[in-house]
Scaffold this active site. Structure first.
Site: not given
Ligand code: NAI
Length: 334
Positions: A233-235, A259, A264, A296-297
């Protein structure tokens, strides 16, 4: 300020208009995505507001800057679709909504795990056809299982809390381990392979960066516990979809919940039900009974949309007042 909101849907209009009442910016909603062909529509705008699949590359940024646009306000957390170096070079500020509702995404992630595990998607379809057979619907207790979370930022940490509540053993991998989570019993692995080899469910919550692009490739699939479930659910591009399809075909991957999908932007957020899907990789994914796709929801809750609109309006207001948004995104040094 005049804000041109690209890729705008009816729900964006409703939440943004409500939050803008006190702020008084001029909002212009455009259904089209921002890209090289549509950048000319931003003529006269002070800021553009964009979402995950708007393409804000160098050409677009040049086009925005030449039309006097001074701010790119992302109404999402991820910013992988913006060329930050080009924005810095052209003097266009970029801001985002760093944390609007980690619960929204974490809860959707749990929904995907439970749906795939207990085959709710299949049961729903069967029951509608009058088929009450249980064969093929066997799941497992989540209690006592090991779930590996890759990335323990806002969303990953929230997810860890939910899974601890289910009685799961939670492993994590993050270059910046979280001491508070460790104190709650989350075990941080030294590397990704250690997490992959020990987890019954792997959930990706890291941002898309050059390092995490295709993080789950053929080698990572091979390092997974045979039959483990993979959730993203990240990217989309954190997963090499072809490698995971291979893993699904030979049973190495026991279930896939996504997601997000690496291609996409040609599919999601639109009604394509009257068209042929040209993407064969995506179409192949839809043939597996143990693959669950949502478009992507994960972010899509009332609370999240309220917070997204509120923070975006606050970003623009701060930029107008102080010359800097509240949550600026800048290119990494070098
Ligand atoms: P955040 O910035 O709070 O946390 C990201 C974490 O990933 C950090 O702790 C960072 O140290 C870690 N990280 C960075 N590089 C890494 C690696 N190589 N290996 C392991 N961990 C690593 O971001 P948040 O708010 O938790 O969101 C994470 C991701 O979720 C966003 O970047 C976005 O792409 C995705 N997202 C998806 C949504 C969806 O609707 N599906 C909605 C919101 C965010």
């Amino acid at each position: 300020m005049r804000i041109d909101v690209f890729s705008a849907k009816e729900y964006d209009r409703a939440f943004f208009e409500a939050e803008n009442r006190g702020a008084g910016h001029e909002l212009r909603f455009l259904a089209l995505r921002l890209g090289p062909d549509t950048v000319s529509l931003a003529e006269g705008a002070d800021a553009v507001c964009v979402f995950v699949n708007d393409r804000v590359d160098q050409t677009v940024i040049d086009g925005l800057a030449s039309r006097g646009v001074r701010l790119i306000a992302l109404r999402c957390a991820g910013f992988n679709n913006v060329d930050l170096s080009a924005a810095a070079e052209m003097g266009v500020a970029v801001c985002r909504v760093p944390a609007y509702s980690p619960q929204a995404v974490a809860e959707h992630t749990v929904a995907m795990i439970l749906t795939l595990n207990r085959k709710i998607h299949r049961a729903w379809a069967r029951v509608r056809e009058g088929n009450f057979e249980l064969e093929g619907l066997l799941g497992f207790n989540l209690h006592g299982k090991t779930v590996g979370i890759v990335g323990t930022g806002q969303i990953g940490a929230t997810l860890a809390g939910l899974l601890l509540g289910f009685g799961c053993r939670v492993l994590a991998f993050d270059p910046a381990p979280n001491a508070e989570l460790e104190a709650r019993g989350v075990v941080f692995c030294r590397n990704l392979d250690e997490l992959l080899g020990a987890s019954d469910v792997v959930s990706l919550q890291c941002p898309l960066t050059p390092e995490t692009h295709h993080f789950i490739d053929e080698c990572a699939v091979a390092a997974m516990k045979p039959g483990a479930m993979l959730i993203n659910t990240s990217r989309g591009a954190v997963i090499d979809t072809r490698a995971v399809i291979k893993g699904l075909k030979d049973g190495q991957v026991g279930g896939l919940g996504i997601d997000v999908y690496e291609e996409e932007d040609d599919l999601f957020f639109e009604d394509l039900s009257n068209r042929i899907i040209p993407d064969d990789v995506f179409a192949r994914l839809l043939t597996f009974p143990n693959v669950l796709v949502t478009g992507h929801q994960a972010f899509f809750t009332k609370e999240a949309l309220t917070e997204i609109a509120r923070t975006t309006i606050a970003n623009v207001t701060a930029f107008e007042r102080d010359g800097a948004p509240l949550h600026a995104v800048t290119a990494p040094a070098g």
